[in-house]
Write a protein that holds these residues in place. Structure first.
Motif, PDB file in Angstrom:
ATOM      1  N   HIS A   9      -5.465   1.819  11.034  1.00 31.12           N
ATOM      2  CA  HIS A   9      -5.551   2.262   9.516  1.00 31.12           C
ATOM      3  C   HIS A   9      -6.086   0.775   8.556  1.00 31.12           C
ATOM      4  O   HIS A   9      -5.592   0.841   7.627  1.00 31.12           O
ATOM      5  N   GLU A  53      -7.898   1.870   5.256  1.00 28.70           N
ATOM      6  CA  GLU A  53      -7.099   2.438   4.320  1.00 28.70           C
ATOM      7  C   GLU A  53      -5.896   1.511   3.540  1.00 28.70           C
ATOM      8  O   GLU A  53      -5.964   1.402   2.515  1.00 28.70           O
ATOM      9  N   LEU A  54      -5.455   0.513   4.393  1.00 29.83           N
ATOM     10  CA  LEU A  54      -4.729  -0.576   3.970  1.00 29.83           C
ATOM     11  C   LEU A  54      -5.208  -1.633   3.187  1.00 29.83           C
ATOM     12  O   LEU A  54      -4.865  -1.765   2.064  1.00 29.83           O
ATOM     13  N   ARG A 103      -6.647  -1.516  -4.509  1.00 26.94           N
ATOM     14  CA  ARG A 103      -6.480  -0.843  -5.744  1.00 26.94           C
ATOM     15  C   ARG A 103      -5.198  -1.144  -6.276  1.00 26.94           C
ATOM     16  O   ARG A 103      -4.958  -1.234  -7.621  1.00 26.94           O
ATOM     17  N   ARG A 104      -4.124  -1.320  -5.512  1.00 32.57           N
ATOM     18  CA  ARG A 104      -2.849  -1.491  -6.354  1.00 32.57           C
ATOM     19  C   ARG A 104      -2.569  -2.816  -6.718  1.00 32.57           C
ATOM     20  O   ARG A 104      -1.835  -3.110  -7.699  1.00 32.57           O
ATOM     21  N   SER A 150      -8.049  -1.074   1.375  1.00 34.09           N
ATOM     22  CA  SER A 150      -8.444  -0.468  -0.018  1.00 34.09           C
ATOM     23  C   SER A 150      -7.352  -0.189  -0.790  1.00 34.09           C
ATOM     24  O   SER A 150      -7.559  -0.272  -1.944  1.00 34.09           O
ATOM     25  N   GLU A 151      -6.213   0.362  -0.211  1.00 32.90           N
ATOM     26  CA  GLU A 151      -5.133   0.740  -1.160  1.00 32.90           C
ATOM     27  C   GLU A 151      -4.262  -0.786  -1.767  1.00 32.90           C
ATOM     28  O   GLU A 151      -3.915  -0.641  -2.890  1.00 32.90           O
ATOM     29  N   GLY A 152      -4.364  -1.734  -0.848  1.00 33.46           N
ATOM     30  CA  GLY A 152      -3.958  -2.921  -1.387  1.00 33.46           C
ATOM     31  C   GLY A 152      -4.496  -3.504  -2.489  1.00 33.46           C
ATOM     32  O   GLY A 152      -4.199  -4.023  -3.311  1.00 33.46           O
ATOM     33  N   PRO A 186       0.850  -0.975   0.043  1.00 32.05           N
ATOM     34  CA  PRO A 186      -0.040  -0.108   0.183  1.00 32.05           C
ATOM     35  C   PRO A 186       0.828   1.251   0.169  1.00 32.05           C
ATOM     36  O   PRO A 186       1.684   1.529   0.679  1.00 32.05           O
ATOM     37  N   ASP A 187       0.274   2.261  -1.045  1.00 29.12           N
ATOM     38  CA  ASP A 187       1.127   3.427  -1.045  1.00 29.12           C
ATOM     39  C   ASP A 187       0.619   4.493  -0.231  1.00 29.12           C
ATOM     40  O   ASP A 187      -0.128   5.336  -0.480  1.00 29.12           O
ATOM     41  N   LEU A 188       0.849   4.462   1.170  1.00 27.93           N
ATOM     42  CA  LEU A 188       0.520   5.313   2.174  1.00 27.93           C
ATOM     43  C   LEU A 188       1.637   5.826   2.991  1.00 27.93           C
ATOM     44  O   LEU A 188       2.710   5.490   2.998  1.00 27.93           O
TER      45      LEU A 188
END
Length: 258
Positions: free
Chosen positions: A229, A232-233, A239-240, A235-237, A217-219
């Protein structure tokens, strides 16, 4: 990342897990390799707080500090989580062949656990030194496998994998603040060492197997002991992971995955 893989019907022939990856691998291996399984795992992580995994107890921490115990946090809470959610009692009962990587504290050797009690094996692979208690396994004393091998590429290749998918939960970004407390410092130290091993193994094993690394994840940097988090993690995982799989040719069922 698992949801992104399962969406494309990419199914593992074997799973190798270390540290927190051992927890995820054991959950997934005990159930069908489906999007629903990935989402069930996400729900569990979303429902956990730091106190569920690292419950604060001043007496335990104090006894660990003065050397009367080998840990500063009881693993009882983590064990209860494992017993509640793992659908297998033993590693060899998993639907997908399952292997845990731990480290022998006395010799420093890497130890592969492929049979035996599943909760004990996961606890051994995730026993962060100085945080959780060491785990007795026969004549060995085992701790977190990330001390010797966090990426599991070498073990997956040794087990016959010709294509390995790596799911790194941690990015390489520099932490913005020094970790506070013994737990944060111990977990952060182990985590920092992990990224170096991944870079080395990608070079070492690229001629022996096809390696696919999904992006972390790019956070902004998040402490591994920070459980606030999860949304966020996840969702971002996802998506990426979707984006990376859309760019790679690895979009057919894998013969081997880890």
């Amino acid at each position: 990342m698992l949801e992104a893989l399962f969406e494309r019907r990419l199914r593992p022939d074997l799973l190798v897990g270390t540290s927190v990856g051992a927890i995820n691998a054991a959950f997934v291996a005990s159930r069908p390799s489906s999007v629903q399984t990935a989402r069930e795992l996400q729900c569990i992580w979303r429902g956990l707080g730091r106190g569920h995994v690292f419950p604060a107890n001043r007496l335990t921490a104090s006894l660990g500090f003065v050397g009367l115990r080998d840990h500063s946090v009881s693993a009882a809470s983590l064990r209860r989580i494992l017993v509640r959610h793992l659908a297998i009692d033993r590693l060899e009962d998993a639907e997908v062949p399952l292997h845990m990587v731990a480290a022998d504290l006395m010799s420093g050797d890497e130890v592969l656990l492929s049979s035996g009690p599943a909760p004990d094996a996961v606890l051994a692979s995730a026993a962060v030194p100085g945080v959780f208690s060491q785990v007795r396994w026969g004549s060995r004393v085992l701790v977190d496998g990330a001390v010797v091998d966090n990426t599991r590429i070498s073990r997956a290749v040794d087990l016959g994998a010709d294509r390995v998918v790596v799911l790194p939960a941690l990015g390489t970004a520099r932490l913005r603040h020094a970790p506070k407390g013994a737990i944060g410092a111990s977990v952060a130290a182990v985590s920092r060492a992990l990224t170096h091993r991944l870079a080395e193994d990608l070079v070492r094993y690229r001629q022996r197997a096809e390696l696919v690394v999904l992006p972390a994840p790019d956070l902004p940097p998040i402490m591994p002991s920070d459980f606030g988090h999860a949304d966020e993690l996840v969702s971002e995982g996802l998506r990426r992971g979707r984006a990376a799989l859309g760019r790679t040719h690895a979009v057919v069922p894998l013969r081997r995955a880890a």
